[in-house]
Design a protein around this motif. Structure first.
Motif, short mmCIF file in Angstrom:
data_model
loop_
_atom_site.label_atom_id
_atom_site.label_comp_id
_atom_site.label_asym_id
_atom_site.label_seq_id
_atom_site.Cartn_x
_atom_site.Cartn_y
_atom_site.Cartn_z
N MET A 1 0.84 -1.18 0.00
CA MET A 1 0.00 0.00 0.00
C MET A 1 0.88 1.24 0.00
N SER A 2 0.66 2.18 -0.92
CA SER A 2 1.48 3.37 -1.01
C SER A 2 0.83 4.51 -0.24
N ILE A 3 1.19 4.65 1.02
CA ILE A 3 0.69 5.78 1.81
C ILE A 3 1.23 7.07 1.21
N ARG A 4 2.46 7.01 0.78
CA ARG A 4 3.14 8.18 0.20
C ARG A 4 2.33 8.78 -0.94
N HIS A 5 1.93 7.95 -1.89
CA HIS A 5 1.19 8.46 -3.04
C HIS A 5 -0.25 8.78 -2.68
N GLY A 6 -0.80 8.04 -1.74
CA GLY A 6 -2.15 8.35 -1.29
C GLY A 6 -2.23 9.74 -0.68
N LEU A 7 -1.24 10.10 0.12
CA LEU A 7 -1.22 11.43 0.72
C LEU A 7 -1.01 12.51 -0.33
N LEU A 8 -0.15 12.24 -1.31
CA LEU A 8 0.05 13.21 -2.39
C LEU A 8 -1.26 13.44 -3.15
N ALA A 9 -2.02 12.37 -3.37
CA ALA A 9 -3.28 12.50 -4.09
C ALA A 9 -4.26 13.38 -3.32
N LEU A 10 -4.28 13.23 -2.00
CA LEU A 10 -5.18 14.05 -1.19
C LEU A 10 -4.70 15.51 -1.15
N TYR A 66 0.19 21.27 5.05
CA TYR A 66 1.15 20.80 4.06
C TYR A 66 0.53 20.96 2.67
N ALA A 67 1.37 21.35 1.71
CA ALA A 67 0.91 21.55 0.33
C ALA A 67 1.82 20.78 -0.61
N ILE A 68 1.25 20.29 -1.70
CA ILE A 68 2.03 19.55 -2.69
C ILE A 68 2.83 20.51 -3.56
N THR A 69 4.00 20.11 -3.97
CA THR A 69 4.86 20.92 -4.85
C THR A 69 4.74 20.41 -6.29
N ASP A 70 5.41 21.12 -7.20
CA ASP A 70 5.42 20.68 -8.59
C ASP A 70 6.07 19.30 -8.72
N ASP A 71 7.13 19.07 -7.95
CA ASP A 71 7.77 17.75 -7.97
C ASP A 71 6.81 16.68 -7.45
N GLY A 72 6.03 17.05 -6.44
CA GLY A 72 5.06 16.12 -5.91
C GLY A 72 3.98 15.79 -6.92
N ARG A 73 3.54 16.79 -7.68
CA ARG A 73 2.53 16.55 -8.72
C ARG A 73 3.08 15.65 -9.82
N GLN A 74 4.35 15.84 -10.17
CA GLN A 74 4.96 14.99 -11.19
C GLN A 74 5.08 13.56 -10.69
N GLU A 75 5.47 13.40 -9.42
CA GLU A 75 5.55 12.07 -8.82
C GLU A 75 4.18 11.38 -8.83
N LEU A 76 3.15 12.14 -8.50
CA LEU A 76 1.79 11.60 -8.48
C LEU A 76 1.35 11.21 -9.89
N LYS A 77 1.66 12.05 -10.87
CA LYS A 77 1.32 11.77 -12.27
C LYS A 77 2.00 10.47 -12.73
N ASN A 78 3.29 10.33 -12.38
CA ASN A 78 4.02 9.12 -12.76
C ASN A 78 3.40 7.88 -12.11
N TRP A 79 2.96 8.03 -10.87
CA TRP A 79 2.34 6.91 -10.14
C TRP A 79 1.05 6.47 -10.82
N TYR A 80 0.23 7.43 -11.20
CA TYR A 80 -1.03 7.10 -11.87
C TYR A 80 -0.78 6.40 -13.21
N GLU A 81 0.23 6.84 -13.91
CA GLU A 81 0.46 6.33 -15.27
C GLU A 81 1.20 5.00 -15.31
N ALA A 82 1.99 4.70 -14.29
CA ALA A 82 2.80 3.47 -14.28
C ALA A 82 1.98 2.31 -13.70
N PRO A 83 2.08 1.12 -14.32
CA PRO A 83 1.40 -0.05 -13.74
C PRO A 83 2.04 -0.45 -12.42
N VAL A 84 1.25 -1.08 -11.57
CA VAL A 84 1.80 -1.60 -10.32
C VAL A 84 2.70 -2.79 -10.65
#
Length: 213
Positions: A1-10, A66-84
């Protein structure tokens, strides 16, 4: 479970403080994977260290936001696009337990399987009941024109859990059938060996006889 990406999404929906992130994460997933505040803040600290979130003041109650940064948005975008990744599956306790139980002295592996099957079927029934509740909530919200994304998200999580427990129950049935077949094959092999031993002439009976002079 990716808590890291879940928090970025929120956080992509706007600045949040730790307790709110925890409650929103659990609401979105139906509290299937509960978090504690310590986990949330530990993850936020790592995200901040990696430049993916920043602290952005406090709210009216004094909570650090806490607020997401541009790097955080890119990380989140990569997570959504990449298969598990499934090339390195997570360790599964049930699979390990059965693997270790095979041939273990004093372990009734069929008893282990039957006990697990009972638990798995009960969990599947519980998930199915929760799914019915989620569907009712979605239907009511739809009729009122107030569709909640959390209800839909929870439904998807529940359906994944149902599919998972159904697959586990089938796998347990397969394991039990496999063990029965192997036991029968071993029993047949033992019996055949015993028959061959009984039918084979002994060394004494086939040895050439000598007569004393």
């Amino acid at each position: 479970m990716s808590i890291r990406h879940g928090l970025l999404a929120l956080l992509e929906r706007g600045p949040r403080y730790g307790s709110r992130l925890r409650s929103e994460f659990e609401s979105r997933t139906g509290a299937t994977w509960p978090l504690n505040v310590g986990q949330v803040y530990t993850t936020l600290n790592r995200l901040e260290r990696d430049g993916m979130v920043v602290q952005e003041g406090v709210d009216e109650a004094g909570h650090a936001l806490y607020a997401i940064t541009d790097d955080g948005r890119q990380e989140l975008k990569n997570w959504y696009e990449a298969p598990v990744d499934r090339t390195s599956p997570a360790r599964d306790e049930l699979s390990i337990k059965l693997a270790m139980a095979v041939g273990a002295p004093g372990v009734d592996i069929r008893g282990v399987i039957q006990s697990q099957r009972h638990h798995t079927v009960k969990a599947m029934q519980d998930y199915t009941r929760l799914k019915s509740q989620a569907l009712t909530a979605i239907e009511k919200a739809g009729a009122a024109g107030t569709q909640e994304r959390d209800d839909v998200a929870w439904l998807l999580v529940l359906e994944q859990l149902i599919f998972q427990t159904e697959a586990e129950a089938r796998w347990l049935d397969h394991c039990e059938a496999r063990l029965i077949r192997l036991s029968a094959a071993v029993a047949r092999g033992t019996g055949q060996n015993a028959d061959r031993t009984a039918a084979a002439p002994s060394a004494a009976s086939t040895a050439p006889r000598t007569t004393g002079r």
